[in-house]
Design an enzyme around this catalytic site. Structure first.
Site, mmCIF file in Angstrom:
data_model
loop_
_atom_site.group_PDB
_atom_site.id
_atom_site.type_symbol
_atom_site.label_atom_id
_atom_site.label_comp_id
_atom_site.label_asym_id
_atom_site.label_seq_id
_atom_site.Cartn_x
_atom_site.Cartn_y
_atom_site.Cartn_z
ATOM 1 N N ASP A 25 0.876 -1.168 0.000
ATOM 2 C CA ASP A 25 0.000 0.000 0.000
ATOM 3 C C ASP A 25 0.914 1.218 0.000
ATOM 4 O O ASP A 25 1.520 1.553 1.019
ATOM 5 C CB ASP A 25 -0.896 -0.035 1.256
ATOM 6 C CG ASP A 25 -1.700 1.255 1.451
ATOM 7 O OD1 ASP A 25 -1.632 2.151 0.585
ATOM 8 O OD2 ASP A 25 -2.395 1.350 2.477
ATOM 9 N N LYS A 86 3.039 11.077 -3.381
ATOM 10 C CA LYS A 86 2.006 10.452 -4.209
ATOM 11 C C LYS A 86 1.220 11.494 -5.009
ATOM 12 O O LYS A 86 0.743 11.215 -6.107
ATOM 13 C CB LYS A 86 1.067 9.671 -3.297
ATOM 14 C CG LYS A 86 0.110 8.739 -4.002
ATOM 15 C CD LYS A 86 -0.571 7.865 -2.969
ATOM 16 C CE LYS A 86 -1.598 6.948 -3.584
ATOM 17 N NZ LYS A 86 -2.196 6.073 -2.550
ATOM 18 N N GLU A 185 -7.105 0.574 -4.762
ATOM 19 C CA GLU A 185 -7.173 0.502 -3.297
ATOM 20 C C GLU A 185 -8.528 -0.013 -2.786
ATOM 21 O O GLU A 185 -8.554 -0.903 -1.932
ATOM 22 C CB GLU A 185 -6.837 1.872 -2.692
ATOM 23 C CG GLU A 185 -5.353 2.200 -2.829
ATOM 24 C CD GLU A 185 -5.023 3.675 -2.634
ATOM 25 O OE1 GLU A 185 -5.900 4.444 -2.180
ATOM 26 O OE2 GLU A 185 -3.876 4.071 -2.934
ATOM 27 N N ASP A 207 -12.728 5.686 2.512
ATOM 28 C CA ASP A 207 -11.297 5.736 2.850
ATOM 29 C C ASP A 207 -10.903 7.151 3.286
ATOM 30 O O ASP A 207 -10.765 8.047 2.453
ATOM 31 C CB ASP A 207 -10.482 5.296 1.623
ATOM 32 C CG ASP A 207 -8.962 5.291 1.881
ATOM 33 O OD1 ASP A 207 -8.519 5.818 2.925
ATOM 34 O OD2 ASP A 207 -8.224 4.765 1.024
HETATM 35 P P1 ADP Z 1 -2.889 7.535 3.842
HETATM 36 O O1 ADP Z 1 -3.800 6.519 3.238
HETATM 37 O O2 ADP Z 1 -3.249 8.937 3.461
HETATM 38 O O3 ADP Z 1 -1.454 7.227 3.632
HETATM 39 P P2 ADP Z 1 -3.466 6.493 6.520
HETATM 40 O O4 ADP Z 1 -4.568 5.608 6.126
HETATM 41 O O5 ADP Z 1 -2.252 5.864 7.050
HETATM 42 O O6 ADP Z 1 -3.114 7.551 5.408
HETATM 43 O O7 ADP Z 1 -4.059 7.518 7.612
HETATM 44 C C1 ADP Z 1 -3.258 8.408 8.287
HETATM 45 C C2 ADP Z 1 -4.136 9.248 9.172
HETATM 46 O O8 ADP Z 1 -4.793 8.418 10.129
HETATM 47 C C3 ADP Z 1 -3.360 10.292 9.960
HETATM 48 O O9 ADP Z 1 -4.040 11.530 9.882
HETATM 49 C C4 ADP Z 1 -3.401 9.725 11.374
HETATM 50 O O10 ADP Z 1 -3.366 10.748 12.356
HETATM 51 C C5 ADP Z 1 -4.738 9.043 11.378
HETATM 52 N N1 ADP Z 1 -4.834 8.064 12.455
HETATM 53 C C6 ADP Z 1 -4.007 7.016 12.673
HETATM 54 N N2 ADP Z 1 -4.386 6.364 13.792
HETATM 55 C C7 ADP Z 1 -5.460 7.022 14.290
HETATM 56 C C8 ADP Z 1 -6.292 6.852 15.447
HETATM 57 N N3 ADP Z 1 -6.074 5.885 16.320
HETATM 58 N N4 ADP Z 1 -7.307 7.714 15.625
HETATM 59 C C9 ADP Z 1 -7.523 8.715 14.753
HETATM 60 N N5 ADP Z 1 -6.783 8.935 13.659
HETATM 61 C C10 ADP Z 1 -5.744 8.098 13.439
HETATM 62 MG MG MG Z 2 -4.463 4.966 2.195
#
Ligand code: ADP
Ligand code: MG
Length: 625
Positions: A25, A86, A185, A207
């Site tokens: 991912d 990205k 995705e 998402d």
């Molecule tokens: P992306 O797909 O954009 O790479 P992610 O799916 O990894 O991102 O999401 C990252 C986001 O999720 C960040 O803003 C992070 O703060 C938030 N996040 C991660 N864990 C938690 C949690 N336990 N509660 C709320 N938000 C969270």
């Molecule tokens: Mg993502």
């Protein structure tokens, strides 16, 4: 909207050998890698036990840092630290400018070339930056599986266009990885939940990541995932929640308006921490050092946090409404809702989205990891570790199919990425008066000119009743069955004569060839448009010559004075001399000239025809209706 591509059935494999495969991912904020072992899927951690790799790369004169170390330096060293790469993939400098806030880097501007970010270690492209992230992840899998990877599946957003997908593949190649497939995705998330094991269904994938929000509606039936609609907001995510909390701290800690960059970043990080803790705690304490050396202690309850973020959740409901509308569905027709992205860990998000779609969303698989897990499941299948009958029959046409039309042009009948089985018809006509047979040339590829595509088959249709050019209606039908067998049939509509041929497409081409053909079609897109224009003009000119000559010979000559005959003859020979040249303008001018000259001939032929029809009738028989 591109439809999904997942697997090609029947790929050969060596028996017994378990191959090393992984799903990746490659996210905007965080990236992950997952593998399947002994039927179980797991994401892989780094040596510190962290599964999520921040998608951040820092270039210093000494080294390239990837992940947490680079993330930690992004405040101090913004120009050399690339975040959210990205957003730059497959994009021109122009595109990036339109994104607005992305110009935090220094780009070496070369219009028309891949944008290059200027760093302490030299210029780098988005592809190279992504390759660093991929290399770092692949290393985890190599260590875990004890050897080189045979193949990987990398996920991309469903809305990624060809350039963005190609850039992702290029990054993988640069990282020394063999890409089995790019996977959307939302499809990966659906696969992780086994929604492809059901007969059929319509699913919503919600998402909410760090900086982006995507919602997709997928339909699964007969082994194929189809993206019915996607929508979202490329500037909405967990980062905005961090921002809301930073504002909340500023107001509550009475920090005033004099907030410098450094303090702001500190507040954002504090906000992020509080936010993440509130997903599992009802109350969280804060301790903020003010610039004047004093400190502020406070606490935030989940209830208050929820009130703060509700407007933000509301903003995600607008795209949710839009995808339903675009897909022509109402919430009751949605079978399942799947939660993806770190921000969907927030209980309030789950609650509100469940409420909106009228059913509790799937949250059992960690929403940060669900996409990587789906990709790993697919990778395991594609690399050949499953028995054939376990294999998903999810397939799409890798290249467009079509036929040759006049002037050596390719007319696409079924577009690439259409899920199979598929059938489509298109009507074609004759070029010459009295034409009774038609040669059908079946082609595969994306280019405009026949010679640049792959020839699959030729066959002929005979017994077309003689008619004037353009009057015959010949329906050509392409049909691709679930095994990838193509049948093409042609049927003349008035008399019903038919002819057909069976060809086996796509599997004759290796992935490499397909890729080359796609790349060629992109590289030659503008050239092709010019070539197509020329061919079209040439065909039109040939048609004019044909028509005028026929009219002239069929009694038209007697209707013209010798002066007019002379003019027409010379216009004809001018066009005849030119129509095979490459000068579009000259051909067009000669054609206009011929048509103007021939206009009086056409008028007079019409008069003659009307007079002939009227003879023996009184004029008033035809009037007064
Ligand atoms: P992306 O797909 O954009 O790479 P992610 O799916 O990894 O991102 O999401 C990252 C986001 O999720 C960040 O803003 C992070 O703060 C938030 N996040 C991660 N864990 C938690 C949690 N336990 N509660 C709320 N938000 C969270
Ligand atoms: Mg993502």
């Amino acid at each position: 909207m591109a439809l999904l591509q997942i697997s090609e059935p029947g790929q050969s494999r060596a028996p017994h050998a378990v191959r090393r495969a992984a799903g990746i991912d490659l996210g905007t904020t965080n990236s992950l890698i997952a593998i399947t072992r002994g039927g179980r899927c797991e994401t892989l951690a780094d040596s510190d036990g962290e599964h999520l790799l921040p998608s951040v790369v820092r270039y210093t004169t000494a080294e390239v840092q990837v992940g947490a170390q680079a993330y930690a330096a992004s405040v101090e060293d913004p120009f050399n630290t690339v975040v959210s790469v990205k957003r730059l993939m497959g994009r021109s400098l122009e595109d990036i400018r339109h994104q607005g806030n992305q110009l935090r880097y220094r780009f070496s501007a070369q219009p028309g070339t891949t944008p290059r970010i200027v760093t302490a270690a030299g210029e780098v492209t988005a592809i190279e930056v992504s390759a660093e992230i991929l290399k770092s992840l692949a290393q985890r899998a190599r260590a875990k599986l004890g050897g080189e990877l045979d193949g990987v599946v990398i996920t991309v957003p469903a809305y990624f266009d060809d350039a963005q997908r190609q850039a992702t593949k290029d990054a993988a190649r640069l990282a020394g990885l063999n890409v089995l497939r790019l996977l959307n995705e939302p499809t990966a998330a659906a696969v992780a939940y086994g929604l492809d094991q059901r007969e059929q269904g319509v699913y919503v994938i919600y998402d909410l990541g760090g900086g982006t929000f995507d919602v997709s509606i997928l339909r699964f039936s007969r082994g194929v995932f189809e993206v019915l609609a996607t929508a979202g907001d490329t500037a909405l995510g967990g980062d905005d929640i961090d921002g809301l909390l930073a504002e909340w701290i500023v107001a509550n800690a009475a920090l005033g308006s004099d907030i410098d960059d450094r303090l702001q970043r500190r507040l954002l990080r504090a906000g992020k921490r509080v936010k993440e803790l509130l997903s599992t705690n009802n109350i969280v304490g804060l301790d903020i050092a003010r610039p004047d050396g004093t400190a502020w202690q406070g606490k935030l309850r989940r209830r208050e946090f929820e009130r703060l973020i509700d407007p933000l959740i509301d903003r995600t409901l607008v795209p949710c409404q839009r995808v339903l509308r675009d897909a022509g569905l109402d919430p009751s027709q949605i079978a399942e809702v799947v939660m993806v992205g770190g921000s969907t860990r927030i209980p309030r998000v789950r609650e509100r989205i469940g409420g909106f779609f009228g059913r509790p969303p799937h949250v059992d698989i960690d929403p940060d990891r669900v996409v990587a897990i789906g990709a790993a499941i697919q990778a395991d299948i594609l690399v050949g570790n499953k028995r054939d009958d376990d294999m998903l029959l999810l397939d799409v046409l890798p290249l467009s199919l079509g036929i040759e039309t006049m002037g050596g042009l390719m007319e696409k009948v079924i577009l690439r990425n259409t899920p199979i089985p598929a059938a489509r018809s298109q009507e074609f006509t004759t070029f010459k008066d009295g034409q009774t047979a038609m040669a059908i040339h079946v082609l595969q590829g994306e280019r405009e000119l026949v010679q640049d595509n792959r020839s699959l088959a030729r066959f002929e249709l005979h017994g077309i009743p003689p008619m004037v050019a353009g009057a015959a209606r010949i329906q050509v039908t392409f049909q691709v069955d679930a095994d990838g067998l193509l049948g093409v049939s042609a049927r003349e509509q008035t008399r019903g004569v038919e002819s057909s041929v069976i060809v086996k497409p796509s599997y004759g081409l290796s992935d490499g060839e397909i890729e080359r053909m796609l790349r060629d079609s992109m590289a030659h897109a503008s050239e092709d448009v010019g070539a197509r224009k020329l061919r079209e003009v040439q065909v039109e000119a040939a048609r004019s010559i044909e028509a005028v000559t026929a009219a002239y010979q069929q009694g038209g000559r007697q209707l013209l004075s010798s002066q007019e005959q002379h003019e027409l003859q010379s216009a004809l020979s001018r066009l005849e001399a030119l129509y095979n040249s490459v000068d579009v303008d000259a051909i067009t001018r000669a054609m206009d000239q011929l048509e103007r000259t021939a206009a009086s001939l056409a008028e007079r032929r019409m008069d003659v025809a009307i007079n002939a029809a009227l003879s023996g009738h009184r004029v008033d028989e035809f009037s007064g209706q």
